[in-house]
Scaffold this active site. Structure first.
Site, PDB file in Angstrom:
ATOM      1  CG  ASN A 164      -1.769   1.192   1.382  1.00 23.40           C
ATOM      2  OD1 ASN A 164      -1.866   2.000   0.473  1.00 23.40           O
ATOM      3  ND2 ASN A 164      -2.384   1.341   2.537  1.00 23.40           N
ATOM      4  CB  CYS A 210      -2.608   4.810   3.583  1.00 17.59           C
ATOM      5  SG  CYS A 210      -3.733   5.275   4.905  1.00 17.59           S
ATOM      6  N   GLY A 233     -13.000  -0.157  -5.834  1.00 16.42           N
ATOM      7  CA  GLY A 233     -13.516   1.208  -5.697  1.00 16.42           C
ATOM      8  C   GLY A 233     -15.016   1.186  -5.915  1.00 16.42           C
TER       9      GLY A 233
END
Lengths: 241, 303
Positions: free
Chosen positions: B128, B131, B244
């Site tokens: 990731n 963030c 999403g």
């Protein structure tokens, strides 16, 4: 946990305060102080509301209109269907309450204290109740507590109903060895300072309500806890104010 | 019988449905509700080298068709995840899991990835770099092709398992960042992370969220995600996990037609704990209706 409920009754009790009775499967509820999370059409997040009372077939909630979601709820009519996640949170540990605990509720923090009082009375305990409101127009559930055989101490900030003062003023003279409370956080803190021991039910903004998102985490003396899953009821000894 | 299986970096998934990181914890809250072995896989809560409490309250704001979160990577730290969460997970989930990791320096990403690389149940490491809720970490690596490439190279050289880089939509050109990750050896790309957003309480004249801004997710961002997945899929030749705003089986199909080899489901899990179960159960019917025999046939089918 996910159940369909039907609105049986939805009535105004006091200024911005409504009582809704819902019929449906209630077997997920295990303890007073637990909550349900209600899906409302047109709103993305559910609305977490504490359970006031329940039996095998129905749940009673008492809620305050504070925004668009609760406004929408207040307009629901008999027969409306709701998708509800039930039996959320830990609830009060009734066994730890002793024989005569003091139950303190502030405003919309009162409903879970009613459920707790009922369970305690049914178990042969003698709870004392202190309820706090801003003003006479906000007062609700006096009659309901009396029907349980409890004479509640009612406090209003402006003195327009019951005695003038805060719930902490109402606790004076009572033996506060064990206190259970629900209400705004400053009230909980002040109440805990007068209590030898007890359990305190917290409110938080949450997304899921079942422990997945970490949206409502708080720090305790024993690490972080999720208000929705590990709470909403915390023991006095673990709370970091 | 339609075929819902997909293959992601050599790992065969029974279906393309994967709960997204941060919406599924380490699985146990959902395993109490249904047998989560029906999932294709799942991406567990973003894990960092050190334990993190996360951001102050409130962390959640409601939006039209979505929500903003500012949890801030709350997690018990990679050692605790390895010692406790993954041991527990193995007792109720028997499929390969996706380890979502984050860091505040290249070294932290590498340290975390190395520990996850040793975990038998970890099938894919999802890095990731996107963030929006932590300062000087996460997203700052994901907003420039150079720094995204640096993290990718460092993690790839430290581990054996497939590495997917999870990208932020809050950038000028996501295709360039995806390309940089591919050129640096990434095995796949996950996109999109949340969009930076804000709500203001007009009564109090203050932000709803303590951190002011947070990550916007939910059905409202689905078209943004489809568009970005489509553009990235036309740019790179490595598999994409698309996410999403996905909330139903039709969305899974749409995301795959845009170019996703598998699809993650995020915010939907938080309003309906059975969201992934419902999507998986309705997927075959939707495929039949659309005349799709093998779901993998539709990946990137849209020109």
């Amino acid at each position: 946990m996910e159940e369909k409920f039907v609105v049986l009754e939805n009535r105004k009790l006091a200024k911005d305060i409504f009582e809704m009775k819902l019929s449906g499967n209630t077997k997920a509820l295990k303890a007073p102080g637990q909550f349900i999370n209600i899906k409302l059409e047109g709103f993305f997040l559910r609305r977490p509301i504490s359970v006031c009372d329940w039996d095998e077939k129905s749940i009673t909630i008492v809620y305050k209109v504070v925004g668009e979601g609760t406004r929408f709820m207040s307009e629901l009519e008999k027969g409306a269907q709701l998708n509800i996640l039930s039996g959320l949170g830990n609830g009060f540990d009734v066994k730890k309450c002793g024989g005569s605990p003091v139950l303190v509720g502030g405003g919309v923090g009162i409903p879970p204290m009613y459920g707790l009082a009922k369970v305690l009375v049914n178990a042969g305990k003698k709870p004392q109740v202190v309820m706090g409101f801003n003003s006479a127009e906000d007062v609700f559930y006096e009659k309901e507590f009396k029907a349980l055989g409890i004479e509640p101490v009612i406090m209003t900030v402006d003195g327009s109903f019951g005695k003038k003062g805060l719930v902490t003023d109402g606790m004076k003279g009572l033996s506060c060895d064990y206190v259970c409370a629900c209400g705004p956080e400053p009230m909980l803190k002040a109440v805990s300072e007068l209590a030898c021991d007890g359990q305190f039910s917290f409110e938080a903004r949450m997304a899921c309500g079942f422990g997945a998102c970490m949206g409502c985490s708080c720090e305790t003396k024993y690490g972080y806890k999720r208000i929705c899953k590990d709470g909403p009821v915390l023991f006095k000894e673990e709370i970091k104010w | 019988m339609v075929d819902t299986s997909v293959i992601l970096s050599g790992i065969k998934l029974d279906n393309p449905v994967i709960p997204a990181s941060g919406t599924f914890g380490y699985g146990k809250e959902f395993a109490e509700l249904y047998d989560i072995n029906i999932l294709g896989s799942f991406s567990f809560k973003g894990t960092t080298k050190e334990p993190r409490f996360g951001n102050p309250q409130p962390r959640i704001a409601e939006c039209y068709s979505g929500m903003i979160n500012s949890v801030g990577l709350q997690n018990p730290g990679v050692d605790a995840v390895s010692a406790k969460e993954l041991k527990e997970l193995a007792t109720f989930f028997r499929k390969p899991v996706i380890a979502n990791i984050s860091g505040f320096s290249v070294e932290e990403f590498v340290d975390c990835a190395k520990i996850m690389d040793k975990e038998e149940q970890v099938g894919i490491i999802e890095v990731n770099v996107s963030c929006p809720n932590v300062h000087n970490g996460g997203m700052s690596f994901g907003v420039f092709p150079e720094s995204a490439a640096e993290v990718t190279k460092a993690v790839k050289s430290a581990v054996n398992k497939p590495v997917y880089i999870k990208l932020s939509p809050n950038v000028t050109d996501i295709t360039q960042i995806a390309k940089a990750c591919e050129e640096s050896g990434a095995d796949g790309i996950s996109l999109i992370n949340t969009l930076l957003g804000m709500r203001i309480d007009i009564n109090r004249r203050k932000p709803v969220i303590a951190n002011k801004l947070g990550g916007f997710s939910g059905p409202a961002i689905f078209p943004v995600a489809v568009g970005m997945v489509y553009r990235v899929a036309k740019t790179v030749n490595i598999p994409i996990m698309g996410m999403g705003g996905v909330s139903r089986a039709e969305d899974v199909i749409e995301m795959m037609m845009a170019g996703a080899a598998a699809v993650q489901v995020g915010a939907a899990n938080l309003v309906d704990p059975y969201a992934c179960k419902n999507i998986i159960e309705s997927l075959p019917g939707v495929m039949e209706r659309l005349g799709i025999e093998k779901v993998s046939d539709i990946i990137g089918i849209v020109e």
